[in-house]
Design a protein around this motif. Structure first.
Motif, PDB file in Angstrom:
ATOM      1  N   ILE A 141       0.395  -1.442   0.003  1.00 53.97           N
ATOM      2  CA  ILE A 141       0.326  -0.318  -0.289  1.00 53.97           C
ATOM      3  C   ILE A 141       0.958   1.391   0.025  1.00 53.97           C
ATOM      4  CG2 ILE A 141      -1.681   1.251   1.522  1.00 53.97           C
ATOM      5  CD1 ILE A 141      -2.968  -1.066   2.791  1.00 53.97           C
ATOM      6  N   ALA A 142       1.730   1.342   0.845  1.00 52.61           N
ATOM      7  CA  ALA A 142       2.359   2.401   0.407  1.00 52.61           C
ATOM      8  C   ALA A 142       3.197   2.946  -0.198  1.00 52.61           C
ATOM      9  CB  ALA A 142       3.724   2.264   2.310  1.00 52.61           C
ATOM     10  N   GLN A 143       3.738   1.433  -0.737  1.00 53.68           N
ATOM     11  CA  GLN A 143       4.530   1.778  -1.720  1.00 53.68           C
ATOM     12  C   GLN A 143       3.816   2.850  -3.844  1.00 53.68           C
ATOM     13  OE1 GLN A 143       5.731  -2.378  -2.923  1.00 53.68           O
ATOM     14  NE2 GLN A 143       8.147  -2.265  -1.934  1.00 53.68           N
ATOM     15  N   LYS A 144       2.657   1.422  -3.601  1.00 54.13           N
ATOM     16  CA  LYS A 144       1.596   2.381  -4.267  1.00 54.13           C
ATOM     17  C   LYS A 144       1.441   3.794  -4.061  1.00 54.13           C
ATOM     18  CE  LYS A 144       1.783  -1.845  -6.352  1.00 54.13           C
ATOM     19  NZ  LYS A 144       2.518  -1.695  -8.022  1.00 54.13           N
ATOM     20  N   PHE A 145       1.090   4.185  -2.982  1.00 54.78           N
ATOM     21  CA  PHE A 145       0.779   5.447  -2.134  1.00 54.78           C
ATOM     22  C   PHE A 145       2.549   6.367  -2.853  1.00 54.78           C
ATOM     23  CE2 PHE A 145       1.390   8.658   0.456  1.00 54.78           C
ATOM     24  CZ  PHE A 145       0.019   9.321   0.404  1.00 54.78           C
ATOM     25  N   PHE A 146       3.445   6.133  -2.695  1.00 53.28           N
ATOM     26  CA  PHE A 146       4.694   6.425  -2.781  1.00 53.28           C
ATOM     27  C   PHE A 146       4.716   7.138  -4.508  1.00 53.28           C
ATOM     28  CE2 PHE A 146       8.922   6.418  -2.902  1.00 53.28           C
ATOM     29  CZ  PHE A 146       9.403   7.882  -2.197  1.00 53.28           C
ATOM     30  N   GLU A 147       4.420   5.584  -5.113  1.00 59.31           N
ATOM     31  CA  GLU A 147       4.792   6.509  -6.817  1.00 59.31           C
ATOM     32  C   GLU A 147       3.198   6.735  -7.276  1.00 59.31           C
ATOM     33  OE1 GLU A 147       4.886   1.843  -7.517  1.00 59.31           O
ATOM     34  OE2 GLU A 147       6.914   1.634  -6.942  1.00 59.31           O
ATOM     35  N   ASP A 148       2.280   7.259  -7.115  1.00 55.29           N
ATOM     36  CA  ASP A 148       0.837   7.402  -7.507  1.00 55.29           C
ATOM     37  C   ASP A 148       1.574   9.289  -8.609  1.00 55.29           C
ATOM     38  OD1 ASP A 148      -2.261   7.525  -7.555  1.00 55.29           O
ATOM     39  OD2 ASP A 148      -1.049   9.433  -7.060  1.00 55.29           O
ATOM     40  N   ARG A 149       0.960   9.233  -9.039  1.00 55.03           N
ATOM     41  CA  ARG A 149       1.193  10.857 -10.147  1.00 55.03           C
ATOM     42  C   ARG A 149       0.403  11.696  -9.101  1.00 55.03           C
ATOM     43  NH1 ARG A 149       1.652   9.609 -16.770  1.00 55.03           N
ATOM     44  NH2 ARG A 149       2.978   7.751 -16.316  1.00 55.03           N
ATOM     45  N   ALA A 150      -0.372  11.873  -8.651  1.00 53.03           N
ATOM     46  CA  ALA A 150      -0.648  12.485  -7.973  1.00 53.03           C
ATOM     47  C   ALA A 150       0.042  13.291  -6.669  1.00 53.03           C
ATOM     48  CB  ALA A 150      -2.515  12.318  -8.163  1.00 53.03           C
ATOM     49  N   VAL A 151       0.403  12.136  -6.025  1.00 52.21           N
ATOM     50  CA  VAL A 151       0.973  12.379  -4.650  1.00 52.21           C
ATOM     51  C   VAL A 151       2.319  12.481  -4.615  1.00 52.21           C
ATOM     52  CG1 VAL A 151       1.626  11.284  -2.749  1.00 52.21           C
ATOM     53  CG2 VAL A 151       0.053  10.547  -3.372  1.00 52.21           C
TER      54      VAL A 151
END
Length: 853
Positions: A194-204
């Motif tokens: 979950i943290a990785q996908k959040f970290f890689e999210d373009r909007a984030v």
């Protein structure tokens, strides 16, 4: 006995080959080697019944310890005989000297004693086990399949989309300078994913100027965490910097910058240090966020996370669990299960996983190898029920146990190698593969595949089985560059590695033990205790300790069974380096030596000739290295010689004598008049060469007779040419003289200061080329039609990957290029400002992938 089983098979093959080929040492001790071959076959037959062996484990433990020692002793004896035979062949020693007489007497006694003890071992084993027919091993014979990146990475976000969206809402609605978020849950629940996908999210990513990921784990130190943050901020902290200086540097680097910091897998923390770090972030006066993943909610709370900002991932529901399972179990049919019987059994297995993503992925990846064997699926269901009920194991541990038990023997040995790396380590795939080749785990090769090729395929299979996680891979074909291991999988490997007496551990950390066969060396270990490690076969300096470890020759004199020595990035003064080399040259059985990036290494002296068993020598990035002695030509077993990015002006004469060489890096093309240097024409003797990386400079010369040299290297698959920014047109004309290898698959051309490509880089000359990389040059065109109208009719039929980097003058239309590259599916572009109609930005790194039907 996973490792020893493979070693026994390799030893048996070597002894049989020596006897059949009438090698002199085999003739000298014919009866003893025949007896040894018989004993090895018998032991292998006993070990074939691995399930029975496990049931008798406690009873047989003493015998297995003795057997392990005997197998390694046999390997040492055989290696010594082969080396002695090599010395005799090249005239380095005579068969009629007193020394040779004593050697023969000693070897004869050792072989007789070994065979006697192995015979006794067979009697001991026969009291408990019935030897299985050798062909029973055939069921476990593994023939690797070549997997692409698409095969290796089915979606892992199933059921986690709502978690990620929830975290994004928290971020976007946040007020204040520093927001703290926690993700709390048990192991295997998907917190890191979950943290990785959040970290890689373009909007984030668009919300922050800097992004930093820190793997904390149980084995953390304040210095390592702070240094990791500094490095990711682009700073290079001094080895003598204290925490106060590094915190100040972080403060300076973050001035006016917003940042996202993920602290992954936090078990405990330094309250004072954490306060200072958060204070440094808040002083930026820009909105920032710290995310913490942990198994303990108290940890998140004490680190300042409010209860309203702690997210607890839930286990997957029945629907999402089945979808995730199908993505991994039915990869061949793109996640679709079309058989109702498999679906029924599969759903029962998924039900045993308790909705834990790691358990589901692991067991599904294992069952993917048995998608046509319903009986096997039913057996796994029964075993799953038995283990989770009788032993009260967790679903994750059960799925990992079952996946490990089902691995072919040699894949087990590869997996156990991960045990020596500290928790959360990023592991370089090349180091792993070189270790496996050096220790003899990979020997049999198919017609066109090297041992290295097979090593990467075995690693890919461990990834596909979800036992190893990819950190970085090559874009166009998915080859793994670096990887890591989930902490629960690592717990399993350390348990089995200790059980097989390969390593010893305490509180999850490896410790020095007299019985250890492998050791991951850290700065916390005392070199004094290494004197006790006479059984050690692999010694690797861990990345976290590179450049920090003091070596003393007197403390390591007993490591004469060593096959693998990796001291990359070690930093010593020249005097200490000379002492270290003196000790290394005493390790005559050494097969893999890595001194890449070593500071203080100025010369590789004539004593290098003593390492006759060396298969891989890695000296890359040794910027102080200016001399490589010609006696390296005695190392006839070398398959890899890497001198890339060294301070060497040339390689010495005699490189052409290394007839087994498969990979040569750092070959510098020099003038014919350069004394004692290896010239291009000498490479024609390297008929086994698969990889060649060469450098041309203003001091280079390619004669007419040398132009056809590369075309004679019919096994060459990879060619890299670095022209080092030379602008002398004569050099460029020389490059035009080259006739390329007929079977070249990958071509790299770097720092080429010319408007058009060399004439031979076109579809007619490189008819089977699959990957082309052009980097840092003045190219204006890469279209083959620039040379002749005839060639414009041809296209790159097999070209799948293209890399174009730092080519500011490249004036091409991607639409036109694509017409000549019908098979292209991966393109990487960066700083090619005049490239038209490319679907990604061309002024910064961008990747285009063909959408598969």
């Amino acid at each position: 006995m996973a490792v020893e089983t493979v070693l026994i098979e390799n030893l048996g093959d070597q002894v049989f080959s020596a006897l059949m080929n009438q090698a002199q040492f085999a003739i000298d001790f014919k009866n003893q080697f025949q007896a040894l071959k018989t004993q090895l076959d018998l032991v292998k037959a006993f070990l074939a019944d691995t399930n029975n062996l496990k049931m008798k484990k406690e009873t047989l433990k003493t015998s297995l310890i003795k057997l392990r020692d005997l197998v390694y002793e046999a390997d040492d004896i055989l290696t010594d005989c082969v080396l002695r035979y090599d010395y005799q062949k090249d005239g380095s020693c005579s068969k009629y000297t007193p020394d040779e007489f004593f050697f023969r007497c000693r070897m004869g006694r050792q072989l007789m004693d070994l065979n006697s003890r192995m015979g006794k071992m067979g009697s001991d084993l026969s009291a408990y086990l019935t030897p299985q027919h050798l062909l029973s091993l055939g069921d476990n014979t593994y023939r690797p399949k070549v997997f692409t990146s698409q095969d290796c990475e089915p979606s892992e976000v199933i059921g986690l989309e709502e978690d990620i969206e929830k975290l994004k809402r928290w971020i976007f609605s946040a007020s204040g300078v520093l927001q703290r978020i926690g993700i709390v849950g048990m192991g295997g629940l998907g917190k890191t994913t979950i943290a990785q996908k959040f970290f890689e999210d373009r909007a984030v990513a668009g919300c922050f100027d800097k992004k930093i990921w820190v793997s904390v784990s149980q084995d953390f130190s304040d210095e390592r965490i702070i240094k990791s943050i500094l490095v990711q901020l682009g700073e290079n902290p001094s080895p003598v910097s204290d925490l106060g200086q590094m915190l100040h540097a972080i403060n300076q680097s973050l001035q006016g910058q917003s940042c996202l910091i993920v602290m992954d897998d936090v078990w405990s923390f330094n309250q004072e240090l954490w306060g200072k770090l958060c204070s440094a972030i808040q002083k930026t006066e820009k909105r920032s966020c710290v995310m913490i993943t942990t198994r303990n909610e108290d940890v998140a709370t004490h680190m300042g996370v409010e209860s309203s900002r702690i997210h607890h991932p839930k286990v997957l529901d029945e629907k999402d669990s089945w979808s995730l399972f199908c993505n991994f179990a039915f990869q061949e049919t793109k996640g679709k299960c079309s058989n109702s019987q498999f679906e029924k059994v599969g759903k029962e297995i998924v039900g045993k996983c308790g909705g834990l993503p790691l358990a589901i992925k692991t067991i599904a990846a294992f069952l993917a190898t048995e998608v046509h064997n319903l009986g096997k699926w039913k057996d796994i269901l029964d075993h799953f029920h038995e283990l989770t009920t009788r032993k009260q194991n967790s679903s994750v541990k059960t799925s990992l146990q079952l996946s490990y038990d089902a691995l072919p023997t040699h894949l087990k040995q590869f997996l156990l190698c991960f045990s020596i790396y500290p928790e959360d380590s990023v592991i370089q795939a090349e180091q792993l593969v070189h270790w496996w080749v050096g220790e003899g785990f990979i020997q049999r090769t198919e017609h066109s595949k090297t041992a290295e090729d097979l090593g990467y395929e075995y690693l890919t299979d461990l990834v596909r089985r979800c036992l190893v996680e990819v950190v970085e891979r090559r874009g166009y074909d998915g080859r793994v560059y670096s990887c890591k291991m989930h902490d629960l999988v690592r717990d399993l490997t350390t348990m089995f590695a200790e059980d097989e007496m390969l390593c010893s551990f305490e509180a999850g950390k490896q410790k020095v033990s007299p019985d250890s066969r492998w050791l991951g060396l850290t700065s916390e270990m005392s070199t004094v205790t290494l004197k006790l490690c006479s059984k050690l076969r692999a010694l690797l300096l861990m990345a976290s300790s590179q450049g920090q470890f003091p070596f003393s020759k007197n403390q390591m004199v007993s490591l004469d069974s060593l096959r693998v020595l990796d001291l990359s990035r070690i930093r010593l003064d020249s005097t200490s380096m000379e002492k270290l080399l003196s000790w290394i040259f005493s390790l005559q059985r050494l097969a893999y030596l890595n001194l890449s990036g070593a500071g203080g290494l100025k010369e590789m002296p004539s004593s290098i000739r003593k390492l006759r068993n060396l298969h891989l020598l890695i000296l890359a990035e040794c910027s102080d290295l200016t001399k490589l002695h010609p006696s390296i030509s005695y190392l006839k077993n070398l398959i890899v010689l890497d001198c890339g990015s060294c301070g060497l002006q040339y390689l010495p004469q005699g490189i052409g004598n290394l007839s087994q060489l498969q990979e040569l890096s750092g070959f510098r093309v020099v003038r014919q008049a350069t004394p004692q240097s290896c010239h291009l024409l000498e490479l024609k003797q390297l008929v086994q060469l698969r990889v060649l990386r060469m450098n041309l400079s203003d001091e280079s010369e390619i004669t007419e007779s040398e132009g056809e040299l590369l075309s004679k290297l019919v096994k060459l698959r990879v060619l890299a040419i670095n022209t080092e920014d030379c602008k002398d047109r004569t050099i460029l004309e020389m490059l035009d003289r080259l006739h390329p290898p007929p079977n070249l698959k990958e071509l790299y051309l770097r720092r080429y200061r010319h408007k058009s490509l060399p004439k031979w880089i076109n579809p007619t000359k490189l008819s089977v080329l699959q990957y082309l990389c052009l980097e840092k040059g003045d190219l204006k065109s890469i279209n083959p039609s620039a040379h002749s109208e005839e060639e414009s009719a041809f296209s790159w039929n097999y070209l799948e990957g293209l890399c174009l980097k730092f080519l500011p003058f490249l004036d091409e239309d991607w639409t036109d290029l694509q017409k000549t590259m019908q098979s292209i599916r991966y393109v990487e572009v960066s700083n090619c400002f005049n490239l038209k109609n490319f679907p990604c930005p061309v002024d910064k790194p961008g990747i285009w992938r063909k959408v598969e039907d």
